[in-house]
Scaffold this active site. Structure first.
Site, PDB file in Angstrom:
ATOM      1  N   ARG A   1      -6.590 -29.643  36.553  1.00  0.00           N
ATOM      2  CA  ARG A   1      -7.711 -29.196  35.893  1.00  0.00           C
ATOM      3  C   ARG A   1      -8.568 -28.684  37.024  1.00  0.00           C
ATOM      4  O   ARG A   1      -8.357 -29.190  38.161  1.00  0.00           O
ATOM      5  CB  ARG A   1      -8.192 -30.082  34.930  1.00  0.00           C
ATOM      6  CG  ARG A   1      -8.501 -31.344  35.392  1.00  0.00           C
ATOM      7  CD  ARG A   1      -9.477 -32.193  34.987  1.00  0.00           C
ATOM      8  NE  ARG A   1     -10.780 -31.447  35.303  1.00  0.00           N
ATOM      9  CZ  ARG A   1     -11.405 -31.606  36.401  1.00  0.00           C
ATOM     10  NH1 ARG A   1     -10.960 -32.050  37.397  1.00  0.00           N
ATOM     11  NH2 ARG A   1     -12.450 -30.697  36.424  1.00  0.00           N
TER      12      ARG A   1
ATOM     13  N   ALA B   1     -11.154 -25.236  37.486  1.00  0.00           N
ATOM     14  CA  ALA B   1     -10.697 -23.830  37.629  1.00  0.00           C
ATOM     15  C   ALA B   1      -9.829 -23.417  38.939  1.00  0.00           C
ATOM     16  O   ALA B   1      -8.777 -22.770  38.733  1.00  0.00           O
ATOM     17  CB  ALA B   1     -12.044 -22.811  37.502  1.00  0.00           C
TER      18      ALA B   1
ATOM     19  N   ARG C   1      -4.400 -21.982  29.489  1.00  0.00           N
ATOM     20  CA  ARG C   1      -5.706 -22.288  29.203  1.00  0.00           C
ATOM     21  C   ARG C   1      -6.661 -20.867  29.205  1.00  0.00           C
ATOM     22  O   ARG C   1      -6.267 -19.869  29.902  1.00  0.00           O
ATOM     23  CB  ARG C   1      -6.402 -23.202  30.029  1.00  0.00           C
ATOM     24  CG  ARG C   1      -5.733 -24.506  29.883  1.00  0.00           C
ATOM     25  CD  ARG C   1      -6.613 -25.628  30.452  1.00  0.00           C
ATOM     26  NE  ARG C   1      -7.904 -25.829  29.861  1.00  0.00           N
ATOM     27  CZ  ARG C   1      -8.963 -26.802  30.696  1.00  0.00           C
ATOM     28  NH1 ARG C   1      -8.547 -27.395  31.871  1.00  0.00           N
ATOM     29  NH2 ARG C   1      -9.707 -27.159  29.749  1.00  0.00           N
TER      30      ARG C   1
ATOM     31  N   GLN D   1     -14.751 -36.185  32.284  1.00  0.00           N
ATOM     32  CA  GLN D   1     -14.285 -35.868  33.602  1.00  0.00           C
ATOM     33  C   GLN D   1     -15.233 -36.406  34.762  1.00  0.00           C
ATOM     34  O   GLN D   1     -14.837 -36.647  35.846  1.00  0.00           O
ATOM     35  CB  GLN D   1     -14.226 -34.370  33.734  1.00  0.00           C
ATOM     36  CG  GLN D   1     -13.090 -33.728  33.226  1.00  0.00           C
ATOM     37  CD  GLN D   1     -12.979 -33.359  31.727  1.00  0.00           C
ATOM     38  OE1 GLN D   1     -14.090 -33.927  30.917  1.00  0.00           O
ATOM     39  NE2 GLN D   1     -12.401 -32.298  31.309  1.00  0.00           N
TER      40      GLN D   1
ATOM     41  N   ASP E   1     -16.149 -22.094  35.311  1.00  0.00           N
ATOM     42  CA  ASP E   1     -14.987 -21.809  35.064  1.00  0.00           C
ATOM     43  C   ASP E   1     -14.819 -20.052  35.087  1.00  0.00           C
ATOM     44  O   ASP E   1     -13.736 -19.503  35.230  1.00  0.00           O
ATOM     45  CB  ASP E   1     -14.550 -22.109  33.719  1.00  0.00           C
ATOM     46  CG  ASP E   1     -14.222 -23.331  33.768  1.00  0.00           C
ATOM     47  OD1 ASP E   1     -15.017 -24.409  33.890  1.00  0.00           O
ATOM     48  OD2 ASP E   1     -12.903 -24.011  34.028  1.00  0.00           O
TER      49      ASP E   1
ATOM     50  N   ASN F   1     -18.999 -23.114  31.698  1.00  0.00           N
ATOM     51  CA  ASN F   1     -18.520 -24.360  32.440  1.00  0.00           C
ATOM     52  C   ASN F   1     -18.510 -25.193  31.500  1.00  0.00           C
ATOM     53  O   ASN F   1     -18.810 -25.154  30.181  1.00  0.00           O
ATOM     54  CB  ASN F   1     -19.431 -24.488  33.601  1.00  0.00           C
ATOM     55  CG  ASN F   1     -18.904 -25.763  34.420  1.00  0.00           C
ATOM     56  OD1 ASN F   1     -17.850 -25.748  35.061  1.00  0.00           O
ATOM     57  ND2 ASN F   1     -19.839 -26.937  34.721  1.00  0.00           N
ATOM     58  N   LYS F   2     -18.068 -26.437  31.967  1.00  0.00           N
ATOM     59  CA  LYS F   2     -17.716 -27.685  30.919  1.00  0.00           C
ATOM     60  C   LYS F   2     -18.814 -27.555  29.831  1.00  0.00           C
ATOM     61  O   LYS F   2     -19.835 -27.675  30.173  1.00  0.00           O
ATOM     62  CB  LYS F   2     -17.543 -28.879  31.793  1.00  0.00           C
ATOM     63  CG  LYS F   2     -17.252 -30.163  30.997  1.00  0.00           C
ATOM     64  CD  LYS F   2     -16.204 -30.169  29.993  1.00  0.00           C
ATOM     65  CE  LYS F   2     -14.927 -29.605  30.603  1.00  0.00           C
ATOM     66  NZ  LYS F   2     -13.893 -29.237  29.792  1.00  0.00           N
TER      67      LYS F   2
END
Ligand code: MRU
Length: 387
Positions: free
Chosen positions: A54, A56, A110, A228, A269, A279-280
Site C-alpha cells: 500500500r 501510492a 484501487r 496505518q 495519492d 490523501n488518507k
C-alpha cells in the site's frame, strides 16, 4: 515466505528477486514482519486490494512487476496465453495481449492513487516499444525473452528511480524544516518507507535529517479506520530509532494548539492540476487545523503523483471501502453489527490549505498550477487511466 529481523535502515517493502516479486505483508505489522512472494497478476491484484502492499508509490511499483508476472503466466500458457507461440506477428500480438490483460486487471485494484496508472502506462509503452521497435537497440528484435527483459528493466527502473527521488524529496524537505528550526512534526497515515521503494515521501526529510544527526520527533495520527499511522508509521520510526509520539486522530488539534510541532507533513495519492490533494481520510481536517493554528502544511510527493488530466479535486475518484473496517478495530467489534457506515479511504484537501509541495525537483509554492505543470509534464504524458 521469509521471516526475520531487519537492519535498521529504512525498509524496502517491494523487491524483485531471482524468484520473483517479494513484498512485506503490511497487514501483519506491527506484530510480525513477514515477507511473501507474489507469483501471478491475481496475487498482485489481491495484495494491492487487501493493502498488503500500500501507499501510492509502492502500489505503482508492485503493479509494474505484476505486468512482468503477467507475461510470464502467458508464456506458461496461463492468463492471456492463447494464440500462437511462433516467432513474428502472432508472438508479438500474444505478448502485447498479455501486457494489456495484466495492466487492465491491475488498474482495477484501487482507484485513487494515480501512481498505479502512471506505472502501468509506463509498462504498456515500454512493451509496445520493445515489440514494435523503438529507441533501444534491442527493440523489435529478439522475441519473447528479450521483450520480457525490457519490461523487467522498466519495472526495476521505476523501483530504483523511486528510491532516488524520495531521497531528493528528503533533501528538499530537510532544507525547509531546517529553515523553520523544526524539532517536531505531525504526520498522518503512512507516507514512509513502507509506502515507497525505501525512503518515503513525508518521512524522507525526517530520515535525511536523522542521517545528519538531527532527530526530529514525529507525532503520528493513528489514522483510523485501518491505523496505518499506529501500525506502520510508529513501527518504522521506532525501528529507525527515531522519537515518535502516537496520538489519537482527535488529539491533533491539541498538539497543534499547544505549539508542539512546527510543521504538518503528509504524502499524497493524487494531486490535481490545481493543487487539490487526495490523501488518507483525515488529511483534510488536519490541514484545516494547521491553518487555524498558523502551522505550515506540507505535502511531499514524487512527480508521478501529479495528475494533470484531472483539473480539480472534484474529479479525483475516492475509494470507498467496506463497512467492517469501521465497525471493527483491530478485528474487534466496536459498533452494532449492522450499523450503516460511510467509509471513504481518502479525502481531498483544497489547495488553498497547502503551504507548499515538496517534490524531487524542489519546493513548489502557490500559485501551484504552473509549478505542478512543470513538474508533471514528463510524468503525465501518455498516462492511461482505467476505462
Ligand atoms: O490506503 P493507503 O494505506 O494506501 O493510503 C496511503 C496514503 O494515504 C499515503 O499517505 C499516500 O499513499 C502517500 S504514500 C507516500
Amino acid at each position: 515466505m521469509v521471516t526475520g529481523m531487519e537492519a535498521a535502515e529504512p525498509i524496502r517493502p517491494v523487491e524483485w528477486t531471482e524468484e520473483g516479486l517479494v513484498i512485506v505483508d503490511q497487514t501483519l505489522l506491527p506484530g510480525e514482519l513477514r515477507r511473501r512472494w507474489l507469483r501471478s497478476v491475481e496475487e498482485v491484484y489481491a495484495a494491492i486490494r487487501r493493502l498488503e502492499v500500500r501507499g501510492a508509490p509502492a502500489i505503482g511499483i508492485a503493479a509494474a512487476f505484476g505486468v512482468v508476472l503477467g507475461v510470464d503466466e502467458a508464456a506458461r500458457g496461463g492468463r492471456a496465453g492463447t494464440g500462437g507461440g511462433a516467432a513474428g506477428g502472432p508472438e508479438r500480438e500474444r505478448f502485447l495481449r498479455a501486457v494489456e490483460a495484466a495492466a487492465d486487471r491491475l488498474a482495477k485494484a484501487r482507484p485513487t492513487a494515480v501512481n498505479l496508472f502512471w506505472a502501468l502506462g509506463r509498462m504498456r509503452r515500454r512493451a509496445h516499444r520493445a515489440v514494435l521497435g523503438g529507441d533501444d537497440r534491442r527493440d523489435g528484435r529478439g522475441g519473447w525473452a528479450a521483450w520480457r527483459q525490457a519490461l523487467l528493466e522498466e519495472a526495476l527502473a521505476i523501483l530504483e528511480e523511486d528510491r532516488a527521488l524520495c531521497l531528493a524529496i528528503g533533501e528538499h524537505g530537510a532544507g525547509l524544516l531546517e529553515e523553520l528550526g523544526a524539532d517536531a512534526v505531525l504526520t498522518h497515515c503512512n507516507a514512509g518507507s513502507l509506502a515507497t521503494a525505501q525512503y518515503g515521501t513525508a518521512l524522507a526529510p525526517v530520515y535525511v535529517l536523522a542521517a545528519r544527526g538531527r532527530r526530529l520527533r514525529v507525532y503520528v495520527d493513528e489514522s483510523r479506520p485501518l491505523l496505518q499511522g499506529a501500525r506502520l508509521t510508529a513501527w518504522e520510526l521506532e525501528r529507525a530509532g527515531l522519537p515518535v509520539t502516537l496520538i489519537a486522530d482527535s488529539a491533533a488539534a491539541t498538539v497543534l494548539a499547544r505549539g508542539w510541532v512546527q510543521a504538518v507533513l503528509v504524502g499524497a495519492d493524487r494531486v490535481a492540476a490545481n493543487g487539490d490533494v487526495a490523501n488518507k481520510v483525515g488529511t483534510y481536517p488536519l490541514a484545516v487545523l494547521a491553518r487555524r493554528h498558523g502551522v505550515p502544511f506540507f505535502v511531499a510527493l514524487p512527480s508521478s503523483t501529479v495528475d494533470l488530466e484531472t483539473e480539480t479535486g472534484e474529479g479525483i475518484p475516492i475509494e470507498e471501502r467496506g463497512p467492517e473496517e469501521v465497525r471493527t478495530c483491530a478485528g474487534q467489534p466496536v459498533a452494532p453489527a449492522g450499523v450503516e457506515v460511510f467509509n471513504p479511504a481518502f479525502d481531498v484537501t483544497p489547495h488553498e490549505l497547502v503551504t507548499a509541495f515538496i517534490t524531487e525537483r524542489g519546493v513548489i509554492r502557490p500559485p501551484f498550477a504552473e509549478g505542478l505543470r512543470g513538474l508533471a509534464g514528463g510524468a503525465a504524458a501518455g498516462r492511461l487511466h482505467p476505462s
